[in-house]
Design an enzyme around this catalytic site. Sequence first.
Site, PDB file in Angstrom:
ATOM      1  N   LYS A   1     -10.140  18.564  11.280  1.00 38.86           N
ATOM      2  CA  LYS A   1     -11.551  18.146  11.291  1.00 38.86           C
ATOM      3  C   LYS A   1     -12.016  17.769  12.696  1.00 38.86           C
ATOM      4  O   LYS A   1     -13.070  18.196  13.134  1.00 38.86           O
ATOM      5  CB  LYS A   1     -11.775  16.924  10.390  1.00 38.86           C
TER       6      LYS A   1
ATOM      7  N   ARG B   1     -15.056   8.446   3.074  1.00 37.87           N
ATOM      8  CA  ARG B   1     -13.665   8.507   2.611  1.00 37.87           C
ATOM      9  C   ARG B   1     -13.505   7.853   1.246  1.00 37.87           C
ATOM     10  O   ARG B   1     -12.408   7.907   0.687  1.00 37.87           O
ATOM     11  CB  ARG B   1     -12.775   7.744   3.604  1.00 37.87           C
TER      12      ARG B   1
ATOM     13  N   ARG C   1       1.818  15.486  16.528  1.00 38.50           N
ATOM     14  CA  ARG C   1       0.555  15.405  17.280  1.00 38.50           C
ATOM     15  C   ARG C   1       0.676  14.385  18.409  1.00 38.50           C
ATOM     16  O   ARG C   1       1.252  13.321  18.242  1.00 38.50           O
ATOM     17  CB  ARG C   1      -0.564  14.977  16.321  1.00 38.50           C
TER      18      ARG C   1
ATOM     19  N   ARG D   1      -0.141   8.489  18.453  1.00 43.95           N
ATOM     20  CA  ARG D   1      -0.889   7.398  17.832  1.00 43.95           C
ATOM     21  C   ARG D   1       0.055   6.618  16.917  1.00 43.95           C
ATOM     22  O   ARG D   1       0.906   7.195  16.264  1.00 43.95           O
ATOM     23  CB  ARG D   1      -2.034   7.966  16.983  1.00 43.95           C
TER      24      ARG D   1
ATOM     25  N   ARG E   1      -1.492   7.170   4.740  1.00 39.31           N
ATOM     26  CA  ARG E   1      -2.823   7.769   4.928  1.00 39.31           C
ATOM     27  C   ARG E   1      -3.020   8.946   3.982  1.00 39.31           C
ATOM     28  O   ARG E   1      -4.096   9.116   3.411  1.00 39.31           O
ATOM     29  CB  ARG E   1      -2.980   8.216   6.393  1.00 39.31           C
TER      30      ARG E   1
HETATM   31  P1  AMP Z   1      -9.127   9.187  11.687  1.00 36.47           P
HETATM   32  O1  AMP Z   1      -9.230   9.261  13.157  1.00 36.47           O
HETATM   33  O2  AMP Z   1     -10.293   9.813  10.969  1.00 36.47           O
HETATM   34  O3  AMP Z   1      -7.794   9.662  11.145  1.00 36.47           O
HETATM   35  O4  AMP Z   1      -9.212   7.623  11.319  1.00 36.47           O
HETATM   36  C1  AMP Z   1      -8.246   6.705  11.792  1.00 36.47           C
HETATM   37  C2  AMP Z   1      -8.277   5.431  10.968  1.00 36.47           C
HETATM   38  O5  AMP Z   1      -9.581   4.812  11.082  1.00 36.47           O
HETATM   39  C3  AMP Z   1      -8.069   5.598   9.467  1.00 36.47           C
HETATM   40  O6  AMP Z   1      -6.699   5.701   9.125  1.00 36.47           O
HETATM   41  C4  AMP Z   1      -8.710   4.328   8.937  1.00 36.47           C
HETATM   42  O7  AMP Z   1      -7.896   3.204   9.200  1.00 36.47           O
HETATM   43  C5  AMP Z   1      -9.938   4.205   9.841  1.00 36.47           C
HETATM   44  N1  AMP Z   1     -11.105   4.935   9.305  1.00 36.47           N
HETATM   45  C6  AMP Z   1     -11.700   6.036   9.849  1.00 36.47           C
HETATM   46  N2  AMP Z   1     -12.735   6.447   9.110  1.00 36.47           N
HETATM   47  C7  AMP Z   1     -12.799   5.591   8.049  1.00 36.47           C
HETATM   48  C8  AMP Z   1     -13.646   5.490   6.909  1.00 36.47           C
HETATM   49  N3  AMP Z   1     -14.635   6.370   6.692  1.00 36.47           N
HETATM   50  N4  AMP Z   1     -13.428   4.469   6.042  1.00 36.47           N
HETATM   51  C9  AMP Z   1     -12.433   3.572   6.245  1.00 36.47           C
HETATM   52  N5  AMP Z   1     -11.585   3.621   7.289  1.00 36.47           N
HETATM   53  C10 AMP Z   1     -11.757   4.618   8.183  1.00 36.47           C
END
Ligand code: AMP
Length: 225
Positions: free
Chosen positions: A13, A95, A134, A167, A178
């Site tokens: 994404k 989400r 990654r 990360r 996750r």
């Molecule tokens: P991502 O970079 O999209 O994988 O997001 C990294 C982390 O940010 C996730 O594992 C959550 O802890 C938090 N996060 C990102 N987007 C959301 C969302 N829409 N709702 C809740 N937590 C989020």
Amino acid sequence: MFVILMGAQGSGKGTQAALLGPELGLMKIATGDLFRAEIASGSDLGNQLRTVLDRGDLVQDDLTNAIVRAKISALVDERAAGGEPAGALFDGFPRTANQAVSLDGILADFDESLTVVIEIDVPRDVLVDRLSKRRVCVSCGTVFHTESNPTLVDGVCDRCGSMVIQRDDDKPEPIARRLALYDAQTAPLLAYYRDKGILVSVDGNRSVDLVHDELMTVIRERATS
Ligand code: AMP
């Protein structure tokens, strides 16, 4: 035009959003990036968020929804002032069911609605491989993979020369957490959007270019229909 990119962590994404945003003149709204920026700022909120993100848990809905509302409101103001963005591209949001319903409400408040929701579909074993191998640049965010797309110099970004790291949430336990959260909370949203007739699924287990081309085709078709 308001487009959601959906798909589990590691589905590509972020990579696709980085390409599509500038190409389509859409503001990218990636909640994960917004949270990481808050953490990097060293604020009290950032320190609270760090614990949640490092564990691989979800940030609470109210805070997430408020951040997205503020971004859309800024976008609408910018457009009213003659600015560029033709809409927004959501990456990592919504989400949860609460966030999906909230997004519908936010857009309706601004007389807008979703154009299309695209699921980037990738088999689970490929996701785990992509996530665990990654590596990301701490400065410009460029994404590498230790085997299929390694940095030229170990630990150094090819693009800007900053440090490239894994990360904390790309370690085995948070990855499992996750993906489980995706299955429990986010995957059910696909049915929500399918019922509204705005969901399109694309095969994400292909090259970045091929996936990108198909996303462009889908978005263009939906934007004009
Ligand atoms: P991502 O970079 O999209 O994988 O997001 C990294 C982390 O940010 C996730 O594992 C959550 O802890 C938090 N996060 C990102 N987007 C959301 C969302 N829409 N709702 C809740 N937590 C989020």
